[in-house]
Design a protein around this motif. Structure first.
Motif, mmCIF file in Angstrom:
data_model
loop_
_atom_site.group_PDB
_atom_site.id
_atom_site.type_symbol
_atom_site.label_atom_id
_atom_site.label_comp_id
_atom_site.label_asym_id
_atom_site.label_seq_id
_atom_site.Cartn_x
_atom_site.Cartn_y
_atom_site.Cartn_z
ATOM 1 N N ALA A 345 0.838 -1.207 0.000
ATOM 2 C CA ALA A 345 0.000 0.000 0.000
ATOM 3 C C ALA A 345 0.873 1.258 0.000
ATOM 4 O O ALA A 345 0.654 2.190 -0.779
ATOM 5 C CB ALA A 345 -0.935 -0.007 1.206
ATOM 6 N N ALA A 346 1.866 1.283 0.877
ATOM 7 C CA ALA A 346 2.779 2.441 0.916
ATOM 8 C C ALA A 346 3.633 2.469 -0.358
ATOM 9 O O ALA A 346 3.924 3.542 -0.896
ATOM 10 C CB ALA A 346 3.664 2.362 2.161
ATOM 11 N N GLY A 347 4.015 1.286 -0.843
ATOM 12 C CA GLY A 347 4.838 1.186 -2.052
ATOM 13 C C GLY A 347 4.138 1.783 -3.271
ATOM 14 O O GLY A 347 4.772 2.356 -4.153
ATOM 15 N N TYR A 348 2.815 1.676 -3.297
ATOM 16 C CA TYR A 348 2.029 2.232 -4.407
ATOM 17 C C TYR A 348 2.269 3.748 -4.516
ATOM 18 O O TYR A 348 2.535 4.279 -5.587
ATOM 19 C CB TYR A 348 0.549 1.925 -4.167
ATOM 20 N N HIS A 349 2.197 4.428 -3.366
ATOM 21 C CA HIS A 349 2.386 5.887 -3.369
ATOM 22 C C HIS A 349 3.823 6.244 -3.743
ATOM 23 O O HIS A 349 4.077 7.211 -4.453
ATOM 24 C CB HIS A 349 2.045 6.464 -1.997
ATOM 25 N N ARG A 350 4.755 5.467 -3.245
ATOM 26 C CA ARG A 350 6.167 5.723 -3.530
ATOM 27 C C ARG A 350 6.434 5.532 -5.039
ATOM 28 O O ARG A 350 7.146 6.306 -5.660
ATOM 29 C CB ARG A 350 7.029 4.766 -2.685
ATOM 30 N N PHE A 351 5.849 4.493 -5.599
ATOM 31 C CA PHE A 351 6.030 4.207 -7.030
ATOM 32 C C PHE A 351 5.423 5.342 -7.868
ATOM 33 O O PHE A 351 6.043 5.825 -8.817
ATOM 34 C CB PHE A 351 5.352 2.868 -7.360
ATOM 35 N N LYS A 352 4.221 5.763 -7.465
ATOM 36 C CA LYS A 352 3.552 6.840 -8.208
ATOM 37 C C LYS A 352 4.358 8.138 -8.170
ATOM 38 O O LYS A 352 4.367 8.915 -9.104
ATOM 39 C CB LYS A 352 2.165 7.097 -7.611
ATOM 40 N N ALA A 353 5.061 8.332 -7.037
ATOM 41 C CA ALA A 353 5.883 9.543 -6.892
ATOM 42 C C ALA A 353 7.219 9.390 -7.628
ATOM 43 O O ALA A 353 8.040 10.302 -7.625
ATOM 44 C CB ALA A 353 6.111 9.830 -5.412
ATOM 45 N N GLY A 354 7.447 8.218 -8.217
ATOM 46 C CA GLY A 354 8.674 7.993 -8.995
ATOM 47 C C GLY A 354 9.894 7.678 -8.150
ATOM 48 O O GLY A 354 11.031 7.783 -8.621
ATOM 49 N N HIS A 355 9.690 7.285 -6.904
ATOM 50 C CA HIS A 355 10.813 6.962 -6.012
ATOM 51 C C HIS A 355 11.210 5.495 -6.150
ATOM 52 O O HIS A 355 10.791 4.659 -5.353
ATOM 53 C CB HIS A 355 10.455 7.237 -4.548
ATOM 54 N N LEU A 356 12.001 5.216 -7.151
ATOM 55 C CA LEU A 356 12.420 3.824 -7.340
ATOM 56 C C LEU A 356 13.719 3.565 -6.579
ATOM 57 O O LEU A 356 14.526 4.480 -6.379
ATOM 58 C CB LEU A 356 12.641 3.524 -8.824
ATOM 59 N N ALA A 357 13.906 2.324 -6.147
ATOM 60 C CA ALA A 357 15.159 1.957 -5.459
ATOM 61 C C ALA A 357 16.075 1.277 -6.475
ATOM 62 O O ALA A 357 15.601 0.699 -7.459
ATOM 63 C CB ALA A 357 14.852 1.000 -4.313
ATOM 64 N N SER A 358 17.376 1.340 -6.211
ATOM 65 C CA SER A 358 18.311 0.665 -7.115
ATOM 66 C C SER A 358 18.481 -0.782 -6.660
ATOM 67 O O SER A 358 18.104 -1.145 -5.533
ATOM 68 C CB SER A 358 19.659 1.375 -7.095
ATOM 69 N N LEU A 359 19.070 -1.589 -7.506
ATOM 70 C CA LEU A 359 19.305 -2.987 -7.126
ATOM 71 C C LEU A 359 20.471 -3.090 -6.139
ATOM 72 O O LEU A 359 20.823 -4.173 -5.693
ATOM 73 C CB LEU A 359 19.534 -3.853 -8.364
ATOM 74 N N GLY A 360 21.047 -1.938 -5.798
ATOM 75 C CA GLY A 360 22.092 -1.911 -4.761
ATOM 76 C C GLY A 360 21.495 -1.642 -3.385
ATOM 77 O O GLY A 360 22.217 -1.423 -2.420
ATOM 78 N N LEU A 361 20.160 -1.674 -3.286
ATOM 79 C CA LEU A 361 19.470 -1.370 -2.016
ATOM 80 C C LEU A 361 19.990 -2.238 -0.868
ATOM 81 O O LEU A 361 20.113 -3.458 -1.002
ATOM 82 C CB LEU A 361 17.967 -1.621 -2.190
ATOM 83 N N ASN A 362 20.283 -1.580 0.250
ATOM 84 C CA ASN A 362 20.694 -2.307 1.453
ATOM 85 C C ASN A 362 19.687 -2.064 2.567
ATOM 86 O O ASN A 362 19.169 -0.959 2.704
ATOM 87 C CB ASN A 362 22.062 -1.828 1.930
ATOM 88 N N PRO A 363 19.406 -3.077 3.378
ATOM 89 C CA PRO A 363 18.496 -2.844 4.509
ATOM 90 C C PRO A 363 19.168 -2.001 5.589
ATOM 91 O O PRO A 363 20.396 -1.968 5.677
ATOM 92 C CB PRO A 363 18.226 -4.258 5.025
ATOM 93 N N VAL A 364 18.334 -1.343 6.395
ATOM 94 C CA VAL A 364 18.859 -0.490 7.466
ATOM 95 C C VAL A 364 18.095 -0.832 8.754
ATOM 96 O O VAL A 364 16.870 -0.718 8.797
ATOM 97 C CB VAL A 364 18.637 1.007 7.131
ATOM 98 N N ALA A 365 18.835 -1.262 9.791
ATOM 99 C CA ALA A 365 18.177 -1.676 11.033
ATOM 100 C C ALA A 365 17.476 -0.512 11.723
ATOM 101 O O ALA A 365 16.371 -0.643 12.230
ATOM 102 C CB ALA A 365 19.193 -2.326 11.967
ATOM 103 N N TYR A 366 18.148 0.648 11.760
ATOM 104 C CA TYR A 366 17.556 1.836 12.403
ATOM 105 C C TYR A 366 17.230 2.828 11.315
ATOM 106 O O TYR A 366 18.106 3.543 10.849
ATOM 107 C CB TYR A 366 18.536 2.459 13.393
ATOM 108 N N LEU A 367 15.979 2.852 10.917
ATOM 109 C CA LEU A 367 15.584 3.718 9.814
ATOM 110 C C LEU A 367 14.490 4.659 10.287
ATOM 111 O O LEU A 367 13.388 4.211 10.597
ATOM 112 C CB LEU A 367 15.088 2.842 8.654
ATOM 113 N N PRO A 368 14.774 5.964 10.382
ATOM 114 C CA PRO A 368 13.717 6.862 10.827
ATOM 115 C C PRO A 368 12.631 7.001 9.771
ATOM 116 O O PRO A 368 12.878 6.738 8.599
ATOM 117 C CB PRO A 368 14.449 8.196 11.037
ATOM 118 N N LEU A 369 11.454 7.403 10.209
ATOM 119 C CA LEU A 369 10.331 7.563 9.280
ATOM 120 C C LEU A 369 10.626 8.705 8.331
ATOM 121 O O LEU A 369 11.017 9.766 8.749
ATOM 122 C CB LEU A 369 9.058 7.828 10.098
#
Ligand code: KG4
Ligand code: ZN
Length: 369
Positions: A345-369
């Motif tokens: 659901a949140a990904g839908y809005h992010r995609f519509k806004a054109g915020h794509l991630a690269s395939l170099g994406l790394n997870p982050v344990a402490y990620l602020p909102l």
């Protein structure tokens, strides 16, 4: 627009297909409660291993249930934090590999943003702006939401998350893991006014604090129940949800030293402790939400995160909404606890806004909102 969501941030392996950010087409969750129960909390290493085993069957089932092929997906939305790093890694690596192999765009979603957007999966959806109370095993915070990606944190817990307090109190009472649903259940037969546990209102602040309450329960149990203190082996396994990553290795805090079980407490006394503890947690959550509504002048509230499944909190929030005219948005219980539909659901809005991630994406344990 169909989006596949993936969440492996804690101990649930989940995949879901959601249409246009609002309609659940499939939502598959494989939970690991049985694996972690005997340790009284999540063991990160076991959680990530189980994610590795389950990620492919869970994603496959979500796609089969939806009855679609990968070519029909607009993108894959994966939760990249906050959470347990080893767990997050599984979901992120899997999503990246799938995006690469199937040539699908990738979107990265913050787990807390996902909890906020769980409210959009119900029939009645909130308009902006709204106040979001997120109460889970790793987080307790109040945010003002003015639009997608426009979040202002109004307050957060200074120590334990509400769900973490539930899990620790449950453990010290010998009620098992996860503590929230058990205490919720036991509280039904207890008297919430029987013990006057402290409420940390922290005047002039929308922050929360639950560790004093947890200590008060411990002192009460020690005094009344005659429980001896004893170091449990393997402190790592004794903390609760572990959502806050490395912090969980602090030795498990007080609960780690308590002999599992509830000493000479009678079942009635245990129910009274559960009801009184729950009343203290809910009183604080209610009061802070009311303050946030008043301070921000916003009459719309969403409630999400695992503790939002709590029956007393839901009842009291419903009563508040009725008395004050505040518009309340409470997702069904299954959408309050971790699920991948909220990530899609949140990904839908992010995609519509054109915020794509690269395939170099790394997870982050402490990620602020
Ligand atoms: O949102 P969630 O599934 O995972 C995190 O993001 O942490 O929340 C899990 C937390 C656990 O601490 C669990 O004990 C609590 O939510 N919880 C509850 C209830 N159901 C789950 N707490 C109180 N009452 C419940 N009915
Ligand atoms: Zn969560």
């Amino acid at each position: 627009m169909l989006i596949l969501g993936i969440d492996t941030s804690c101990d649930d392996t989940s995949a879901a297909v959601v249409e246009s950010g609002t309609k659940i087409v499939s939502n598959v969750i494989s939970n690991q409660t049985e694996i972690h129960r005997r340790y009284g909390g999540i063991v990160p290493e076991l959680a990530s291993r189980r994610h590795v085993e389950m990620i492919w069957p869970v994603v496959d089932e979500a796609m089969k249930e939806a009855g679609i092929g990968y070519g029909e997906l607009a993108c894959i939305a994966v939760c990249h934090g906050p959470g347990l790093i080893g767990s997050l890694l599984v979901g992120c690596s899997f999503a990246k590999a799938l995006c690469y192999a199937k040539k699908i765009p990738l979107v990265a979603v913050n787990h807390l943003e996902g909890h906020i957007y769980s409210s959009f999966l119900e029939e009645k959806k909130p308009d902006y702006p709204f106040i979001a109370l997120i109460v889970s095993g790793g987080h307790t915070c109040l945010c003002r939401v003015d639009g997608f990606g426009r979040y202002r944190e109004l307050g957060r817990t200074r120590d334990d998350a509400a769900g973490e307090a539930y899990d620790k109190v449950s453990k010290l009472l010998g009620l098992g893991y996860p503590g929230g649903p058990v205490i919720d259940d036991r509280a039904r037969t207890g008297d919430p006014r029987s013990i006057d546990f402290p409420r940390a209102y922290l005047p002039d602040s929308l922050d929360f604090s639950f560790s004093g309450l947890k200590t008060a329960v411990l002192q009460y149990v020690k005094t009344v129940g005659g429980i001896e203190e004893k170091e449990l082996p393997g402190g790592f396994a004794s903390s609760s949800s572990g959502r806050r990553g490395a912090e969980r290795f602090k030795g498990g805090g007080i609960a780690a030293k308590i002999h599992r079980g509830s000493g000479s407490l009678t079942p009635e006394q245990i129910s009274d402790i559960c009801a009184s503890f729950q009343a203290a947690v809910v009183d604080v959550l209610m009061k802070k939400t009311e303050w946030a509504v008043r301070n921000e002048g916003i009459q719309r509230v969403t409630l999400s995160g695992g503790v939002a499944a709590n029956s007393e909190l839901r009842k009291r929030m419903g009563e508040m909404a009725e008395e004050t005219g505040i518009e309340l948005f409470m997702p069904s219980r299954s959408l309050c606890t971790d699920n991948a539909a909220m990530i899609a659901a949140a990904g839908y809005h992010r995609f519509k806004a054109g915020h794509l991630a690269s395939l170099g994406l790394n997870p982050v344990a402490y990620l602020p909102l």
